[in-house]
Design a protein around this motif. Structure first.
Motif, PDB file in Angstrom:
ATOM      1  N   VAL A 128      66.874 152.261  41.580  1.00 42.80           N
ATOM      2  CA  VAL A 128      67.159 152.326  43.123  1.00 42.80           C
ATOM      3  C   VAL A 128      65.979 151.169  43.455  1.00 42.80           C
ATOM      4  N   ASP A 129      66.670 150.290  44.583  1.00 46.83           N
ATOM      5  CA  ASP A 129      65.970 149.191  45.010  1.00 46.83           C
ATOM      6  C   ASP A 129      65.668 149.487  46.768  1.00 46.83           C
ATOM      7  N   LEU A 130      64.517 149.791  47.195  1.00 48.24           N
ATOM      8  CA  LEU A 130      64.461 149.794  48.371  1.00 48.24           C
ATOM      9  C   LEU A 130      63.459 148.864  49.374  1.00 48.24           C
TER      10      LEU A 130
ATOM     11  N   ILE B  97      68.332 149.390  49.524  1.00 46.63           N
ATOM     12  CA  ILE B  97      69.132 147.881  49.414  1.00 46.63           C
ATOM     13  C   ILE B  97      70.055 148.206  48.363  1.00 46.63           C
ATOM     14  N   GLU B  98      69.922 148.974  47.291  1.00 49.89           N
ATOM     15  CA  GLU B  98      70.932 149.141  46.086  1.00 49.89           C
ATOM     16  C   GLU B  98      70.709 150.317  45.203  1.00 49.89           C
ATOM     17  N   ILE B  99      71.744 150.591  44.757  1.00 46.84           N
ATOM     18  CA  ILE B  99      71.437 151.547  43.564  1.00 46.84           C
ATOM     19  C   ILE B  99      72.218 150.910  42.163  1.00 46.84           C
ATOM     20  N   ASN B 100      71.506 150.494  41.300  1.00 49.23           N
ATOM     21  CA  ASN B 100      71.980 149.623  40.029  1.00 49.23           C
ATOM     22  C   ASN B 100      71.932 150.860  38.951  1.00 49.23           C
ATOM     23  N   ASP B 101      73.245 150.805  38.507  1.00 53.54           N
ATOM     24  CA  ASP B 101      73.384 151.340  36.998  1.00 53.54           C
ATOM     25  C   ASP B 101      72.597 150.590  35.979  1.00 53.54           C
TER      26      ASP B 101
HETATM   27 MG   LIG Z   1      69.748 144.206  43.396  1.00 56.87          MG
END
Ligand SMILES: [Mg+2]
Ligand SMILES: Nc1ncnc2c1ncn2[C@@H]1O[C@H](COP(=O)(O)OP(=O)(O)O)[C@@H](O)[C@H]1O
Length: 489
Positions: free
Chosen positions: A435-437, A447-451
């Motif tokens: 998880v990017d914050l 900002i995003e949740i990456n698998d």
């Molecule tokens: Mg990203």
């Protein structure tokens, strides 16, 4: 339970059915009333096309994000586009096809299927099976006799708009009948040994784990009493001989990794990255809907379509950020400085996708990256921006430069950052997420949740060292054991 029939145009569905609300796709996608419902909702997606990133595609995708039950779901849409669809169905239903047409005198038969009902009513068991497999309300299939055997030649999703008038009563009745039915099936074939396949592609430069990290995963698996093997894309067809699959190739929904993950799940394997996580994490429109729905803080965001482009600047100001829904590695995320640039870029993006994202610009020195596994925080890093750039990756003249990574212990990260990251990841599932914050003052924004998050030796493991690899393998071991336990007679 709310029942929605979502159509491209209001007049597309021919009849009233008590208890069913018919609405245009645009309304379902944009009217907040449909985004905010907490009532169980089944969404029959009857749009004209399910093409990738069309309105029909987004109806099912956002239905999934809203916790609604779409028919077809996005997986079914993907199945319909698979190159091996005809072959796959023939393998599964070969005998039934043969049997169904055994007394047919003609050399070919066209079936029109509405909610699993054959409009001509001659091939009902076959029609039900096709519907069960493809979960798509309107299907057209052609079968042919060749060398004394019957074959499926083609099958595709149809449009409710094109149902001929004499078949409309049948389609309506089929929908009514289907709405009365309940079908639940679960399959969990037994597996024998705790064995794990780690999929990686040695040909690829950008990989979620470097060779040293892969070696550490293998060692950790052995330590925990499992047999782990690296497999390459070429060897992937043997994957179902393992109990579990760990994907360490970069995933994408239009990619063999997704197919393989789905195949592994269907075979009853333990899978990280599971296909639903791949699907959900790789579309930013879905992600935005899901985060908004659960009140997870994000930068101010607009879902942009052809009708609201002129509101972007007044809502978000300049510079602002535009995001291609299925971009990755920063490549589809643009910083827009002027109205002119905005128009050019938005129009380019809207050619590819009915919906795109615009976001307020929030510059920070670094992104927080929280690795979440099995619904708990596992590692924390700061991903700094690439030197002289506003993103962690800078693409320039076919070159890519990256900012540095700094690992911290989970306790060193602000509580809010960790709490919100875990909350966000849990919306996706119980797999492995990055998880990017961004943190601006005391506020944090997802900002995003990456698998399939990166685990590279020397970066993400800098604090936990070998324990990081053991934690990941431990989750596989636990899940394999649980699965084996659950299938004992
Ligand atoms: Mg990203
Ligand atoms: N609203 C924003 N403001 C400033 N930078 C952003 C914003 N959204 C994304 N970025 C930056 O752009 C990069 C990629 O964004 P992201 O949404 O994670 O897309 P991708 O899937 O390509 O990684 C990251 O470095 C992130 O920090």
């Amino acid at each position: 339970m709310n029942i929605l029939f979502v159509v491209s145009q209001q007049q597309d569905w021919p009849a009233d059915i008590p208890g069913v609300t018919v609405i245009p796709a645009q309304t379902y996608l944009m009217d907040p009333a449909y985004g905010d419902t907490n009532t169980a909702t089944k969404v029959f997606n009857l749009c004209n096309t399910y093409r990738y990133q069309s309105q029909g595609y987004y109806v099912s995708l956002l239905a999934e994000a809203r916790g609604h039950q779409p028919v077809p779901d996005v997986q079914a849409m993907k199945d319909l586009q698979s190159e091996t669809l005809v072959q796959d169905i023939s393998e599964k239903l070969g005998d039934l096809i043969e049997c169904s047409f055994a007394r047919t005198a003609d050399d070919f038969v066209d079936l029109n299927l509405y909610f699993g009902h054959d409009a001509d009513q001659h091939h009902q068991p076959l029609s039900e099976q096709l519907f069960k497999l493809l979960r798509t309300p309107v299907l057209h299939a052609r079968f042919e006799r060749a060398n004394a055997h019957w074959h499926l030649c083609s099958i595709f999703a149809g449009s409710v708009r094109d149902i001929p008038p004499h078949q409309q009563p049948c389609a309506t009745q089929a929908a009514i009948d289907y709405l009365k039915e309940q079908k639940i099936r679960s399959n969990a074939p037994p597996s024998k040994k705790p064995s794990l396949a780690i999929l990686h592609d040695p040909q690829r430069k950008e990989s979620p784990s470097n060779p040293e990290a892969l070696k550490k995963f293998l060692e950790a698996a052995e330590l925990l009493g499992m047999h782990a093997e690296l497999i390459t894309p070429k060897e992937a067809r043997h994957v179902t001989s393992f109990d579990a699959l760990f994907i360490r190739d970069t995933t994408n929904v239009n990619h063999y990794t997704y197919q393989l993950s789905r195949q592994a799940i269907d075979a009853g394997m333990v899978v990280i990255d599971d296909p639903d996580s791949i699907l959900r994490c790789t579309n930013k429109i879905y992600l935005n809907e899901l985060l908004a729905r659960h009140h997870i803080p994000t930068p101010e965001t607009m879902v942009v379509h052809k009708g609201n482009v002129e509101q972007i600047v007044s809502t978000l100001g300049l510079p602002c950020i535009l995001k291609q829904p299925d971009g990755a590695f920063s490549a589809g995320v643009m910083k827009i400085e002027s109205e002119q640039e905005l128009l050019t870029k938005v129009n380019e993006l809207l050619k590819e996708s009915e919906l795109v994202l615009a976001q307020e610009y929030l510059p920070t020195d670094f992104d927080w990256r929280i690795g979440v596994l099995d619904q708990r925080p596992l590692f924390v890093c700061k991903y700094y921006m690439a030197p002289g750039h506003w993103q962690i990756i800078k693409h320039e003249h076919q070159r890519m430069s990256e900012g540095r990574t700094e690992a911290l212990s989970v306790g060193e990260a602000p509580d809010d950052v960790v709490r919100i990251a875990v909350q966000a990841a849990n919306l996706m599932g119980d797999g492995f997420y990055g998880v990017d914050l961004k943190q601006v003052g005391v506020q944090c924004y997802v900002i995003e949740i990456n698998d399939n998050p990166n685990v590279d030796a020397g970066n993400e493991d800098a604090v936990l060292s070998d324990a990081l690899y053991r934690e990941v393998m431990g989750v596989f071991r636990k899940r394999i054991d649980a699965r084996k336990g659950s299938v004992l007679p």
